[in-house]
Motif scaffolding. Structure first.
Motif, PDB file in Angstrom:
ATOM      1  N   GLN A  51       0.821  -1.209   0.000  1.00 22.84           N
ATOM      2  CA  GLN A  51       0.000   0.000   0.000  1.00 22.84           C
ATOM      3  C   GLN A  51       0.860   1.266   0.000  1.00 22.84           C
ATOM      4  N   LEU A  54       1.785   1.747  -3.454  1.00 23.12           N
ATOM      5  CA  LEU A  54       0.623   2.217  -4.220  1.00 23.12           C
ATOM      6  C   LEU A  54       0.364   3.695  -3.976  1.00 23.12           C
ATOM      7  N   GLU A  62      -0.920  11.539 -10.096  1.00 29.96           N
ATOM      8  CA  GLU A  62      -1.372  12.941  -9.969  1.00 29.96           C
ATOM      9  C   GLU A  62      -0.411  13.894 -10.665  1.00 29.96           C
ATOM     10  N   GLU A  79      -3.421  -7.775  -6.860  1.00 32.07           N
ATOM     11  CA  GLU A  79      -4.306  -8.945  -6.926  1.00 32.07           C
ATOM     12  C   GLU A  79      -3.491 -10.230  -6.947  1.00 32.07           C
ATOM     13  N   ARG A 108     -20.349   3.523  -9.300  1.00 36.69           N
ATOM     14  CA  ARG A 108     -19.375   4.220 -10.166  1.00 36.69           C
ATOM     15  C   ARG A 108     -17.927   3.983  -9.792  1.00 36.69           C
ATOM     16  N   LEU A 110     -14.790   1.395  -9.416  1.00 35.30           N
ATOM     17  CA  LEU A 110     -14.340   0.078  -9.882  1.00 35.30           C
ATOM     18  C   LEU A 110     -13.175  -0.456  -9.052  1.00 35.30           C
ATOM     19  N   HIS A 111     -12.718   0.286  -8.063  1.00 38.78           N
ATOM     20  CA  HIS A 111     -11.576  -0.148  -7.242  1.00 38.78           C
ATOM     21  C   HIS A 111     -12.021  -1.278  -6.310  1.00 38.78           C
ATOM     22  N   ASP A 112     -11.336  -2.415  -6.377  1.00 35.82           N
ATOM     23  CA  ASP A 112     -11.796  -3.522  -5.530  1.00 35.82           C
ATOM     24  C   ASP A 112     -10.711  -4.157  -4.663  1.00 35.82           C
ATOM     25  N   SER A 156     -17.047  -0.234   0.418  1.00 36.37           N
ATOM     26  CA  SER A 156     -15.767   0.353   0.065  1.00 36.37           C
ATOM     27  C   SER A 156     -16.024   1.494  -0.913  1.00 36.37           C
ATOM     28  N   ILE A 158     -13.640   4.342  -2.851  1.00 33.78           N
ATOM     29  CA  ILE A 158     -12.304   4.899  -3.074  1.00 33.78           C
ATOM     30  C   ILE A 158     -12.380   6.255  -3.749  1.00 33.78           C
ATOM     31  N   ALA A 160     -13.834   9.958  -4.569  1.00 33.89           N
ATOM     32  CA  ALA A 160     -14.436  10.983  -3.715  1.00 33.89           C
ATOM     33  C   ALA A 160     -15.956  11.078  -3.881  1.00 33.89           C
ATOM     34  N   ASN A 206     -10.635   2.961   8.043  1.00 30.94           N
ATOM     35  CA  ASN A 206      -9.789   2.776   6.875  1.00 30.94           C
ATOM     36  C   ASN A 206      -8.797   1.647   7.090  1.00 30.94           C
TER      37      ASN A 206
HETATM   38  C1  B12 Z   1      -4.885   0.612  -8.511  1.00 26.92           C
HETATM   39  C2  B12 Z   1      -5.660   1.890  -8.766  1.00 26.92           C
HETATM   40  C3  B12 Z   1      -6.604   1.872  -9.805  1.00 26.92           C
HETATM   41  C4  B12 Z   1      -6.950   0.613 -10.576  1.00 26.92           C
HETATM   42  C5  B12 Z   1      -7.910  -0.216  -9.683  1.00 26.92           C
HETATM   43  C6  B12 Z   1      -7.707  -1.710  -9.852  1.00 26.92           C
HETATM   44  C7  B12 Z   1      -8.530  -2.485  -8.869  1.00 26.92           C
HETATM   45  N1  B12 Z   1      -8.731  -3.744  -9.211  1.00 26.92           N
HETATM   46  O1  B12 Z   1      -8.989  -2.021  -7.827  1.00 26.92           O
HETATM   47  C8  B12 Z   1      -7.666   1.192 -11.846  1.00 26.92           C
HETATM   48  C9  B12 Z   1      -6.698   1.287 -13.006  1.00 26.92           C
HETATM   49  C10 B12 Z   1      -8.904   0.410 -12.338  1.00 26.92           C
HETATM   50  C11 B12 Z   1      -8.012   2.601 -11.388  1.00 26.92           C
HETATM   51  C12 B12 Z   1      -8.881   3.412 -12.085  1.00 26.92           C
HETATM   52  C13 B12 Z   1      -9.134   4.737 -11.750  1.00 26.92           C
HETATM   53  N2  B12 Z   1      -8.571   5.432 -10.780  1.00 26.92           N
HETATM   54 CO1  B12 Z   1      -7.470   4.635  -9.410  1.00 26.92          CO
HETATM   55  N3  B12 Z   1      -6.102   4.192  -8.283  1.00 26.92           N
HETATM   56  C14 B12 Z   1      -5.430   3.073  -7.979  1.00 26.92           C
HETATM   57  C15 B12 Z   1      -4.373   3.284  -6.864  1.00 26.92           C
HETATM   58  C16 B12 Z   1      -2.982   3.376  -7.488  1.00 26.92           C
HETATM   59  C17 B12 Z   1      -4.361   2.223  -5.803  1.00 26.92           C
HETATM   60  C18 B12 Z   1      -5.723   1.937  -5.174  1.00 26.92           C
HETATM   61  C19 B12 Z   1      -5.595   0.744  -4.290  1.00 26.92           C
HETATM   62  O2  B12 Z   1      -5.986  -0.352  -4.656  1.00 26.92           O
HETATM   63  N4  B12 Z   1      -4.957   0.926  -3.134  1.00 26.92           N
HETATM   64  C20 B12 Z   1      -4.630  -0.187  -2.236  1.00 26.92           C
HETATM   65  C21 B12 Z   1      -5.803  -0.513  -1.358  1.00 26.92           C
HETATM   66  C22 B12 Z   1      -5.456  -1.635  -0.419  1.00 26.92           C
HETATM   67  O3  B12 Z   1      -6.058   0.661  -0.629  1.00 26.92           O
HETATM   68  P1  B12 Z   1      -7.525   1.206  -0.441  1.00 26.92           P
HETATM   69  O4  B12 Z   1      -8.323   0.978  -1.655  1.00 26.92           O
HETATM   70  O5  B12 Z   1      -7.468   2.586   0.099  1.00 26.92           O
HETATM   71  O6  B12 Z   1      -8.113   0.232   0.688  1.00 26.92           O
HETATM   72  C23 B12 Z   1      -7.606   0.258   2.018  1.00 26.92           C
HETATM   73  C24 B12 Z   1      -8.432   1.175   2.921  1.00 26.92           C
HETATM   74  O7  B12 Z   1      -8.971   2.282   2.247  1.00 26.92           O
HETATM   75  C25 B12 Z   1      -9.427   0.272   3.524  1.00 26.92           C
HETATM   76  N5  B12 Z   1     -10.695  -0.038   2.876  1.00 26.92           N
HETATM   77  C26 B12 Z   1     -11.017  -0.036   1.575  1.00 26.92           C
HETATM   78  N6  B12 Z   1     -12.260  -0.440   1.422  1.00 26.92           N
HETATM   79  C27 B12 Z   1     -12.739  -0.728   2.636  1.00 26.92           C
HETATM   80  C28 B12 Z   1     -14.003  -1.185   3.045  1.00 26.92           C
HETATM   81  C29 B12 Z   1     -14.247  -1.363   4.400  1.00 26.92           C
HETATM   82  C30 B12 Z   1     -15.592  -1.856   4.817  1.00 26.92           C
HETATM   83  C31 B12 Z   1     -13.239  -1.090   5.352  1.00 26.92           C
HETATM   84  C32 B12 Z   1     -13.510  -1.272   6.776  1.00 26.92           C
HETATM   85  C33 B12 Z   1     -11.965  -0.638   4.938  1.00 26.92           C
HETATM   86  C34 B12 Z   1     -11.755  -0.470   3.592  1.00 26.92           C
HETATM   87  O8  B12 Z   1      -8.737  -0.910   3.676  1.00 26.92           O
HETATM   88  C35 B12 Z   1      -7.811  -1.120   2.611  1.00 26.92           C
HETATM   89  C36 B12 Z   1      -6.594  -1.766   3.208  1.00 26.92           C
HETATM   90  O9  B12 Z   1      -5.974  -0.931   4.128  1.00 26.92           O
HETATM   91  C37 B12 Z   1      -4.863   4.640  -6.239  1.00 26.92           C
HETATM   92  C38 B12 Z   1      -3.772   5.490  -5.585  1.00 26.92           C
HETATM   93  C39 B12 Z   1      -3.724   5.294  -4.072  1.00 26.92           C
HETATM   94  N7  B12 Z   1      -2.954   6.094  -3.420  1.00 26.92           N
HETATM   95  O10 B12 Z   1      -4.374   4.490  -3.470  1.00 26.92           O
HETATM   96  C40 B12 Z   1      -5.565   5.312  -7.406  1.00 26.92           C
HETATM   97  C41 B12 Z   1      -6.727   6.254  -7.139  1.00 26.92           C
HETATM   98  C42 B12 Z   1      -7.654   5.682  -6.087  1.00 26.92           C
HETATM   99  N8  B12 Z   1      -7.443   6.284  -8.476  1.00 26.92           N
HETATM  100  C43 B12 Z   1      -7.825   7.439  -8.779  1.00 26.92           C
HETATM  101  C44 B12 Z   1      -8.440   7.771 -10.021  1.00 26.92           C
HETATM  102  C45 B12 Z   1      -8.657   9.250 -10.290  1.00 26.92           C
HETATM  103  C46 B12 Z   1      -8.828   6.765 -10.917  1.00 26.92           C
HETATM  104  C47 B12 Z   1      -9.525   6.970 -12.270  1.00 26.92           C
HETATM  105  C48 B12 Z   1     -10.639   8.041 -12.278  1.00 26.92           C
HETATM  106  C49 B12 Z   1      -8.421   7.239 -13.327  1.00 26.92           C
HETATM  107  C50 B12 Z   1      -8.927   7.583 -14.696  1.00 26.92           C
HETATM  108  N9  B12 Z   1      -8.684   8.828 -15.087  1.00 26.92           N
HETATM  109  O11 B12 Z   1      -9.506   6.768 -15.372  1.00 26.92           O
HETATM  110  C51 B12 Z   1     -10.107   5.558 -12.538  1.00 26.92           C
HETATM  111  C52 B12 Z   1     -11.526   5.416 -11.939  1.00 26.92           C
HETATM  112  C53 B12 Z   1     -12.200   4.145 -12.329  1.00 26.92           C
HETATM  113  C54 B12 Z   1     -13.463   3.952 -11.504  1.00 26.92           C
HETATM  114  N10 B12 Z   1     -14.618   4.342 -12.061  1.00 26.92           N
HETATM  115  O12 B12 Z   1     -13.405   3.499 -10.386  1.00 26.92           O
HETATM  116  C55 B12 Z   1      -7.574   8.475  -7.693  1.00 26.92           C
HETATM  117  C56 B12 Z   1      -8.878   8.743  -6.877  1.00 26.92           C
HETATM  118  C57 B12 Z   1      -9.073  10.211  -6.539  1.00 26.92           C
HETATM  119  C58 B12 Z   1     -10.333  10.335  -5.701  1.00 26.92           C
HETATM  120  N11 B12 Z   1     -10.183  10.316  -4.385  1.00 26.92           N
HETATM  121  O13 B12 Z   1     -11.399  10.422  -6.210  1.00 26.92           O
HETATM  122  C59 B12 Z   1      -6.397   7.784  -6.903  1.00 26.92           C
HETATM  123  C60 B12 Z   1      -6.333   8.175  -5.413  1.00 26.92           C
HETATM  124  C61 B12 Z   1      -5.072   8.174  -7.641  1.00 26.92           C
HETATM  125  C62 B12 Z   1      -4.735   9.637  -7.472  1.00 26.92           C
HETATM  126  N12 B12 Z   1      -3.927   9.961  -6.487  1.00 26.92           N
HETATM  127  O14 B12 Z   1      -5.202  10.458  -8.229  1.00 26.92           O
HETATM  128  N13 B12 Z   1      -7.336   2.950 -10.307  1.00 26.92           N
END
Ligand code: B12
Length: 226
Positions: A51, A54, A62, A79, A108, A110-112, A156, A158, A160, A206
């Protein structure tokens, strides 16, 4: 220094995983994770290292250094890590379910990956999980809640924009007269503690382990949301 690093995961292994992830070096990440597991690293430590990488990839995105293809590749690597047989061992479900959780990524979005990690942690704690997948609307959540009667709805979010769809989930459950029969927890980048008040959900976390702990409190001790 990271709080999760202890003598079960060498600090340099942790940093190497972060570096390889940052550079999207698929083979190197998988090799290092396998090495870390052999060293005794926990699932939480590995997830934290990936993470951190990531987060950096997100910053590069950005700044325009990385594109969507890089984000996709980063997602694929994560994955693959989650599917590693050595990590799966820690994911195995055992024993009778202690409660039912309806899980999804909101409309809307797709992050999983975060959702998958929450699922693993909840399965480890013997919850039954109904995973609805990604891009799930408030209406679909309402219908599945009526159908499968979960104890908890875990969402979940991700992106905004997710917060407003989560608010809709709460409103639909209230309108259907079933809001008091289920708890709602949300997690993800777009959510924060203030979102609890705005959306009307019961809890925010989170940290997946904190989230699962909250679900357990609701089920086993009848505790209140924080
Ligand atoms: C990989 C990734 C993708 C992949 C996703 C693949 C997948 N299978 O999920 C793909 C390429 C599809 C993607 C697409 C997009 N993405 Co993206 N992506 C990322 C990236 C690099 C990592 C996200 C991730 O998986 N993190 C790792 C996981 C483990 O972290 P997490 O999701 O936060 O989850 C943790 C916690 O939040 C929490 N958690 C999450 N869910 C839940 C649920 C519960 C119940 C609980 C308790 C806890 C919990 O626990 C997890 C473990 O600690 C981030 C950057 C970042 N800093 O995270 C950008 C990011 C999320 N993406 C972003 C953007 C802008 C996009 C796109 C719009 C890009 C585009 N122009 O097309 C598209 C949107 C598509 C859509 N409609 O969803 C932005 C979001 C900005 C915002 N806040 O709105 C980010 C932050 C990048 C950035 N800095 O600009 N993305």
């Amino acid at each position: 220094m990271n709080t999760l690093i202890n003598n079960t995961m060498n600090a340099s292994t942790f940093e190497s995983i972060v570096e390889a992830m940052k550079k999207i070096e698929e083979k190197k990440v998988l090799k290092l994770v396998n090495y870390a597991i052999r060293e005794g690293a926990t699932q939480a430590q590995i997830i934290e290292a990936i993470q951190r990488g990531l987060d950096q990839i997100g910053h590069y995105f950005e700044e325009g250094k990385y594109g969507v293809t890089d984000l996709m590749m980063a997602g694929i690597i994560f994955e693959e890590v989650l599917k590693l047989p050595s990590l799966k061992l820690i994911n195995e479900e055992s024993g009778e379910p202690i409660g039912k959780i309806l899980l999804c990524t909101i409309e809307r979005d797709l992050h999983d990956i975060g959702k998958s990690i929450f699922k693993s942690a909840a399965l480890m704690s013997n919850f039954e999980i109904i995973d609805m997948g990604i891009n799930i609307t408030a209406q679909e959540i309402l219908e599945e809640t009526i159908r499968s009667k979960p104890d908890v709805i875990a969402i979940s979010s991700i992106l905004a924009e997710g917060v407003r769809y989560i608010k809709e989930v709460n409103e639909k459950l209230i309108a259907a007269g079933i809001r008091d029969q289920v708890k709602i927890i949300v997690g993800g980048l777009s959510t924060h503690r203030q979102a609890v008040e705005y959306t009307g959900v019961d809890a925010f976390a989170n940290d997946v382990y904190e989230g699962v702990k909250q679900c357990k409190i609701w089920i086993t001790e009848g505790g209140e949301a924080h």
